[in-house]
Design a protein around this motif. Structure first.
Motif, short mmCIF file in Angstrom:
data_model
loop_
_atom_site.label_atom_id
_atom_site.label_comp_id
_atom_site.label_asym_id
_atom_site.label_seq_id
_atom_site.Cartn_x
_atom_site.Cartn_y
_atom_site.Cartn_z
N VAL A 1 -10.33 -0.76 -0.92
CA VAL A 1 -9.40 0.34 -1.24
C VAL A 1 -8.46 -0.03 -2.39
O VAL A 1 -8.15 0.79 -3.24
N LEU A 2 -8.01 -1.28 -2.41
CA LEU A 2 -7.00 -1.66 -3.42
C LEU A 2 -7.59 -2.27 -4.68
O LEU A 2 -6.85 -2.64 -5.59
N VAL B 1 0.82 -1.23 0.00
CA VAL B 1 0.00 0.00 0.00
C VAL B 1 0.85 1.27 0.00
O VAL B 1 1.99 1.28 0.46
N THR B 2 0.23 2.33 -0.48
CA THR B 2 0.80 3.67 -0.35
C THR B 2 0.25 4.27 0.95
O THR B 2 -0.68 3.72 1.55
N ALA B 3 0.80 5.41 1.32
CA ALA B 3 0.32 6.10 2.54
C ALA B 3 -1.16 6.45 2.38
O ALA B 3 -1.96 6.25 3.30
N ARG C 1 -4.18 5.15 4.72
CA ARG C 1 -5.05 6.12 5.40
C ARG C 1 -6.52 5.78 5.11
O ARG C 1 -7.36 5.80 6.01
N ASP C 2 -6.84 5.43 3.86
CA ASP C 2 -8.22 5.10 3.49
C ASP C 2 -8.69 3.82 4.18
O ASP C 2 -9.84 3.73 4.63
N ILE C 3 -7.80 2.85 4.26
CA ILE C 3 -8.16 1.59 4.92
C ILE C 3 -8.43 1.84 6.40
O ILE C 3 -9.42 1.39 6.97
N GLU C 4 -7.53 2.64 7.01
CA GLU C 4 -7.67 2.99 8.43
C GLU C 4 -9.00 3.71 8.66
O GLU C 4 -9.74 3.40 9.60
N THR C 5 -9.34 4.63 7.76
CA THR C 5 -10.58 5.40 7.91
C THR C 5 -11.79 4.47 7.87
O THR C 5 -12.73 4.62 8.65
N ARG C 6 -11.76 3.49 6.99
CA ARG C 6 -12.88 2.54 6.91
C ARG C 6 -13.04 1.77 8.22
O ARG C 6 -14.15 1.55 8.69
#
Ligand code: NAX
Ligand code: ADP
Ligand code: K
Length: 514
Positions: free
Chosen positions: A213-214, A8-10, A14-19
């Motif tokens: 996300v990915l 993953v990129t940053a 961040r998007d995964i964490e937000t979910r």
């Protein structure tokens, strides 16, 4: 896919964490969980009589480090904290307040710091957004000069999470505990001197969030043992014959570089390919026969300097040649090692073939002279090009190769070929931009001829693809993994100085037996 494969990129992290947070997982609970897992892992490395210095930054990387500090303290370790920032994120600030209340010594100046046995780097994680400067940069340089092993949380502080570039300065870690999913920067060549031994701390990210996300087929993947082994032609079908197990033609060698042809042949031998033919200049024929008695060696007319002058193709009239080549009878052709650039005319001829084609070494240098893109785009079947950085620059002079992942994607898109960019962290892209990165290798492979071995091995594996079940780039990734694992195994047995290219060929099959 397993978690070890995702990269993953940053922004993606961040998007995964937000979910995860939006779904209800409390931020503080996740930090507590992650800190706990890091602490458990540290217990296996650091004995309780040791003193540990904790470097805590202003964000959640610092928060993780402070949770670790607290756990180490309660388990009897001697702990001190370096935390020089005046403004901390809310959660990090609360953890800092608590560790202070426990009277764990906290410092803001590097000249006040006591000795310790280990340092834990929680200065910055994937939230680093600009160059590190001034006193923090000086502190990082100071920590790098102290003689303690440094364990970085998530990523060595100072590295760009996506490119692995050093932003000002960076921690030189002995270990990196990457959190949750592999960050792209940790797989980039330029980050290598900073990472030490890297491992993933799995904190149970739901697969649905990763895929959301990915995408279902992630663009960037890490080659693992499991992915590599799954594409190898093992076990063999019980009912088969030699032509069903791949029919490979190697076109390589010159009087000047006779060894390149032998090494390519020995790489192909290890792949188990059913039929192996090797076209070399006539004067190399006997030497090739003695090294590879199972192969069909085709002696070609040669130039004055001993390069292949032309391929004795079916249809041509020749008295001197005993065997004519039908390019369309092969399941794969690999061309390039040791050819020299003496005769550039054979490449356009070979490119006409209708089977998958691998171009390496001098075939690439010739291609650079002739013009890569138009020639490759006209091909009817897949092409794999395997440049090292120097060859890549000649083929694609306008592509910036500092971010090697983006560079292979651009080159593959432009050329329509699968591009394998060799190096300490080999990256492979198909024309659609799907990338594989090889996460493990050894500098023992930085030695003349080891690329030739890869070309032969790759050729032998591609020749055996039971199309259309496997995609070419997956097999290219497997060959890359296998080749570097052989280097690692050989270096373990013989040190990094003991892995000449011939020896490397002898360690290919032992990798699979392991
Ligand atoms: N992704 C996840 O799901 C999880 C992430 N966690 C941790 O959280 C980290 C990310 O946290 P954050 O987003 O808070 O980011 P960081 O902790 O990486 O750092 C961001 C902070 O540093 C400051 N900063 C950025 N660049 C700077 C520079 N050059 N000089 C000085 N200050 C600078 C920012 O203003 C911000 O305050 C991860 O690396 C990981 O350690 C864990 O806590 C739990 C789970
Ligand atoms: N520092 C390194 N760490 C790991 N692998 C390396 C390193 N340097 C080179 N290699 C690997 O060694 C091989 C060298 O290939 P190449 O440069 O084509 O050599 P040659 O043309 O002499 O055969 C490639 O597979 C490359 O990925
Ligand atoms: K860090």
């Amino acid at each position: 896919m397993t978690k070890e494969q995702f990269v993953v990129t940053a922004a993606q992290m961040r998007d995964i964490e937000t979910r995860i947070f939006t779904a209800g997982m409390p931020v503080a609970a996740l930090m507590e969980k992650v800190g706990g897992l890091i602490f458990q892992r540290l217990q296996t490395i650091i004995s309780p009589d040791k003193c540990v210095g904790i470097l805590a930054g202003p964000g959640h990387n610092g928060g993780d480090a402070l949770v670790v500090a607290r756990e180490l303290y309660f388990h009897g370790y001697k702990v001190w904290i370096y935390q020089p920032f005046s403004k901390l994120k809310e959660l990090t600030s609360q953890h800092f307040q608590y560790v202070q209340s426990l009277e764990i010594p906290c410092y803001q100046q590097i000249n006040e710091l006591p000795n310790c046995d280990f340092l834990i780097d929680g200065l910055f994680g994937f939230g680093l957004e600009r160059e590190i400067t001034d006193s923090i940069a000086a502190a990082i340089n100071y920590f790098n000069q102290r003689n303690q092993p440094i364990i970085s949380i998530d990523i060595p502080s100072g590295l760009h999470t996506d490119t692995g570039e050093v932003l000002g300065t960076a921690i030189q870690a002995s270990y990196t505990f990457c959190l949750g999913l592999w960050k792209q920067g940790l797989l980039q060549e330029q980050a290598l001197p900073y990472i030490g031994k890297a491992e993933l701390i799995d904190f149970h990210i739901p697969l649905t969030d990763i895929h959301a996300v990915l995408d279902n087929v992630p663009q960037i993947k890490r080659i693992t043992k499991t992915t590599a082994l799954s594409t190898l032609p093992l076990p063999r079908p019980l009912i088969t014959h030699k032509y069903k197990q791949g029919n490979l033609l190697l076109i390589c060698g010159s009087r000047r570089y006779a060894g390149g042809a032998i090494l390519t042949g020995l790489g192909a031998r290890a792949s188990g390919v059913g039929m192996l033919s090797i076209a070399v200049p006539e004067s190399l024929k006997m030497s090739l026969v003695s090294h590879l008695p199972e192969a069909l060696i085709i002696g070609c007319p040669e130039t004055e300097k001993g390069a292949i002058a032309n391929l004795p193709l079916v249809g041509c009239v020749s008295d001197s040649v005993t065997h004519l080549i039908d390019l369309n009878s092969f399941t794969t052709i690999a061309c390039g090692p040791g050819l020299t650039t003496d005769n550039i005319s054979i490449i356009p001829e070979i490119i006409e073939c209708e089977c998958p084609l691998i171009l390496d070494a001098d075939a690439l240098n010739i291609l650079a002279q002739l013009g890569t893109i138009p020639l490759l785009k006209s091909r009817k079947s897949a092409t794999v090009i395997t440049p090292h950085t120097g060859e890549f620059k000649r083929l694609f002079p306008h592509i910036d190769y500092t971010n090697r992942v983006k560079a292979v994607q651009a080159a593959a898109h432009e050329s329509g070929a699968i591009v394998l960019l060799k190096g300490a962290r080999t990256a492979i892209s198909n024309p659609q931009g799907s990338v594989w990165i090889n996460p493990e290798s050894t500098p023992a492979l930085a030695r003349g001829g080891s690329g030739d071995v890869l070309t032969g091995l790759l050729g032998g594996l591609l020749a055996q693809i039971p199309t259309p079940e496997l995609t070419m780039e997956d097999v290219v990734a497997s060959a890359t993994w296998w080749h570097s694992q052989a280097g690692i195994l050989a270096a373990q047995a013989r040190t990094e100085l003991g892995v000449d290219a011939f020896t490397l060929t002898q360690y290919l099959l032992p990798v699979l037996k392991r």
